[in-house]
Design a protein around this motif. Structure first.
Motif, PDB file in Angstrom:
ATOM      1  N   LYS A  27     -13.217 -22.264  32.571  1.00  0.00           N
ATOM      2  CA  LYS A  27     -13.040 -20.817  32.495  1.00  0.00           C
ATOM      3  C   LYS A  27     -12.845 -20.283  33.912  1.00  0.00           C
ATOM      4  O   LYS A  27     -13.591 -20.645  34.824  1.00  0.00           O
ATOM      5  CB  LYS A  27     -14.280 -20.207  31.854  1.00  0.00           C
ATOM      6  CG  LYS A  27     -14.157 -18.759  31.478  1.00  0.00           C
ATOM      7  CD  LYS A  27     -15.390 -18.283  30.737  1.00  0.00           C
ATOM      8  CE  LYS A  27     -15.590 -18.941  29.407  1.00  0.00           C
ATOM      9  NZ  LYS A  27     -14.687 -18.567  28.335  1.00  0.00           N
ATOM     10  N   HIS A  68     -13.399 -18.274  36.933  1.00  0.00           N
ATOM     11  CA  HIS A  68     -14.585 -17.571  37.430  1.00  0.00           C
ATOM     12  C   HIS A  68     -14.223 -16.545  38.501  1.00  0.00           C
ATOM     13  O   HIS A  68     -14.859 -15.492  38.597  1.00  0.00           O
ATOM     14  CB  HIS A  68     -15.580 -18.588  37.986  1.00  0.00           C
ATOM     15  CG  HIS A  68     -16.841 -17.994  38.496  1.00  0.00           C
ATOM     16  ND1 HIS A  68     -17.824 -17.516  37.657  1.00  0.00           N
ATOM     17  CD2 HIS A  68     -17.272 -17.777  39.750  1.00  0.00           C
ATOM     18  CE1 HIS A  68     -18.819 -17.033  38.383  1.00  0.00           C
ATOM     19  NE2 HIS A  68     -18.510 -17.185  39.653  1.00  0.00           N
ATOM     20  N   ALA A  69     -13.211 -16.841  39.315  1.00  0.00           N
ATOM     21  CA  ALA A  69     -12.795 -15.927  40.386  1.00  0.00           C
ATOM     22  C   ALA A  69     -11.347 -16.215  40.758  1.00  0.00           C
ATOM     23  O   ALA A  69     -10.903 -17.362  40.701  1.00  0.00           O
ATOM     24  CB  ALA A  69     -13.683 -16.089  41.616  1.00  0.00           C
ATOM     25  N   VAL A 124     -12.719 -22.247  39.027  1.00  0.00           N
ATOM     26  CA  VAL A 124     -12.851 -22.522  37.595  1.00  0.00           C
ATOM     27  C   VAL A 124     -14.267 -23.036  37.338  1.00  0.00           C
ATOM     28  O   VAL A 124     -14.756 -23.911  38.057  1.00  0.00           O
ATOM     29  CB  VAL A 124     -11.806 -23.566  37.135  1.00  0.00           C
ATOM     30  CG1 VAL A 124     -12.055 -23.989  35.695  1.00  0.00           C
ATOM     31  CG2 VAL A 124     -10.398 -23.009  37.300  1.00  0.00           C
ATOM     32  N   LEU A 125     -14.905 -22.477  36.333  1.00  0.00           N
ATOM     33  CA  LEU A 125     -16.239 -22.924  35.920  1.00  0.00           C
ATOM     34  C   LEU A 125     -16.074 -24.056  34.919  1.00  0.00           C
ATOM     35  O   LEU A 125     -15.500 -23.883  33.841  1.00  0.00           O
ATOM     36  CB  LEU A 125     -17.018 -21.771  35.293  1.00  0.00           C
ATOM     37  CG  LEU A 125     -18.388 -22.128  34.722  1.00  0.00           C
ATOM     38  CD1 LEU A 125     -19.312 -22.649  35.820  1.00  0.00           C
ATOM     39  CD2 LEU A 125     -18.997 -20.945  34.017  1.00  0.00           C
ATOM     40  N   ASP A 126     -16.540 -25.226  35.314  1.00  0.00           N
ATOM     41  CA  ASP A 126     -16.528 -26.403  34.441  1.00  0.00           C
ATOM     42  C   ASP A 126     -17.926 -26.521  33.833  1.00  0.00           C
ATOM     43  O   ASP A 126     -18.872 -26.920  34.499  1.00  0.00           O
ATOM     44  CB  ASP A 126     -16.187 -27.656  35.243  1.00  0.00           C
ATOM     45  CG  ASP A 126     -16.292 -28.931  34.425  1.00  0.00           C
ATOM     46  OD1 ASP A 126     -16.420 -28.849  33.186  1.00  0.00           O
ATOM     47  OD2 ASP A 126     -16.257 -30.014  35.030  1.00  0.00           O
ATOM     48  N   HIS A 165     -18.795 -24.965  39.738  1.00  0.00           N
ATOM     49  CA  HIS A 165     -17.782 -24.002  40.153  1.00  0.00           C
ATOM     50  C   HIS A 165     -16.809 -24.746  41.064  1.00  0.00           C
ATOM     51  O   HIS A 165     -17.154 -25.087  42.186  1.00  0.00           O
ATOM     52  CB  HIS A 165     -18.420 -22.823  40.892  1.00  0.00           C
ATOM     53  CG  HIS A 165     -19.283 -21.995  40.004  1.00  0.00           C
ATOM     54  ND1 HIS A 165     -20.599 -22.309  39.739  1.00  0.00           N
ATOM     55  CD2 HIS A 165     -19.003 -20.885  39.300  1.00  0.00           C
ATOM     56  CE1 HIS A 165     -21.095 -21.412  38.909  1.00  0.00           C
ATOM     57  NE2 HIS A 165     -20.147 -20.535  38.625  1.00  0.00           N
ATOM     58  N   LYS A 172     -13.342 -25.006  43.184  1.00  0.00           N
ATOM     59  CA  LYS A 172     -12.343 -24.169  43.869  1.00  0.00           C
ATOM     60  C   LYS A 172     -11.037 -24.949  44.028  1.00  0.00           C
ATOM     61  O   LYS A 172     -11.027 -26.064  44.526  1.00  0.00           O
ATOM     62  CB  LYS A 172     -12.850 -23.732  45.241  1.00  0.00           C
ATOM     63  CG  LYS A 172     -11.879 -22.814  45.968  1.00  0.00           C
ATOM     64  CD  LYS A 172     -12.461 -22.274  47.254  1.00  0.00           C
ATOM     65  CE  LYS A 172     -12.541 -23.387  48.280  1.00  0.00           C
ATOM     66  NZ  LYS A 172     -12.864 -22.882  49.617  1.00  0.00           N
ATOM     67  N   VAL A 225     -10.127 -13.316  35.087  1.00  0.00           N
ATOM     68  CA  VAL A 225     -11.457 -13.913  35.060  1.00  0.00           C
ATOM     69  C   VAL A 225     -11.902 -13.985  33.603  1.00  0.00           C
ATOM     70  O   VAL A 225     -11.742 -13.033  32.840  1.00  0.00           O
ATOM     71  CB  VAL A 225     -12.444 -13.084  35.912  1.00  0.00           C
ATOM     72  CG1 VAL A 225     -13.868 -13.555  35.716  1.00  0.00           C
ATOM     73  CG2 VAL A 225     -12.048 -13.159  37.383  1.00  0.00           C
ATOM     74  N   GLY A 226     -12.424 -15.139  33.196  1.00  0.00           N
ATOM     75  CA  GLY A 226     -12.867 -15.346  31.830  1.00  0.00           C
ATOM     76  C   GLY A 226     -11.874 -16.114  30.966  1.00  0.00           C
ATOM     77  O   GLY A 226     -12.235 -16.594  29.894  1.00  0.00           O
ATOM     78  N   ASP A 247      -9.777 -19.126  29.507  1.00  0.00           N
ATOM     79  CA  ASP A 247      -9.920 -20.575  29.406  1.00  0.00           C
ATOM     80  C   ASP A 247      -8.612 -21.213  29.834  1.00  0.00           C
ATOM     81  O   ASP A 247      -7.541 -20.829  29.334  1.00  0.00           O
ATOM     82  CB  ASP A 247     -10.271 -20.991  27.977  1.00  0.00           C
ATOM     83  CG  ASP A 247     -11.672 -20.559  27.582  1.00  0.00           C
ATOM     84  OD1 ASP A 247     -12.592 -20.746  28.406  1.00  0.00           O
ATOM     85  OD2 ASP A 247     -11.848 -20.038  26.470  1.00  0.00           O
TER      86      ASP A 247
END
Length: 87
Positions: A6, A8-9, A27-29, A38, A40, A56-57, A59
């Motif tokens: 997802k 994240h920033a 990306v949040l894994d 997190h 980068k 952001v958010g 998938d």
């Protein structure tokens, strides 16, 4: 290589030199719920626009190359993204 997660920033585009522009995003894994990561990534030059239209958010699946280099200050790794897709 690929990673799904997802967004994240999304960071702003930066000019590094006259010939190099970089845009980073995170990306949040959460594949391991106990230890989410997190990650980068960077987009370079004409690929900086690849993140436009994403939020952001969202998938995503990121295709990337792992780049390693040695400098006088030590060793560095970069995750050089070349494709971003919605999943």
């Amino acid at each position: 290589m690929q990673l799904e997660g997802k967004i994240h920033a999304i960071l702003v585009t930066r000019g590094i030199t006259d010939n190099l522009t970089v845009r980073e995003f995170v990306v949040l894994d959460a594949s391991n719920e106990k230890y989410p990561q997190h990650i980068k990534f960077q987009l370079k030059n004409d690929r900086c626009k690849a993140i436009d239209g994403f939020n952001v958010g969202d998938d995503v699946r990121v295709s990337f190359n792992l780049i390693g280099r040695e400098t006088s200050k030590g060793y560095f790794n970069t995750l050089d993204a070349w494709r971003i897709e919605r999943v």
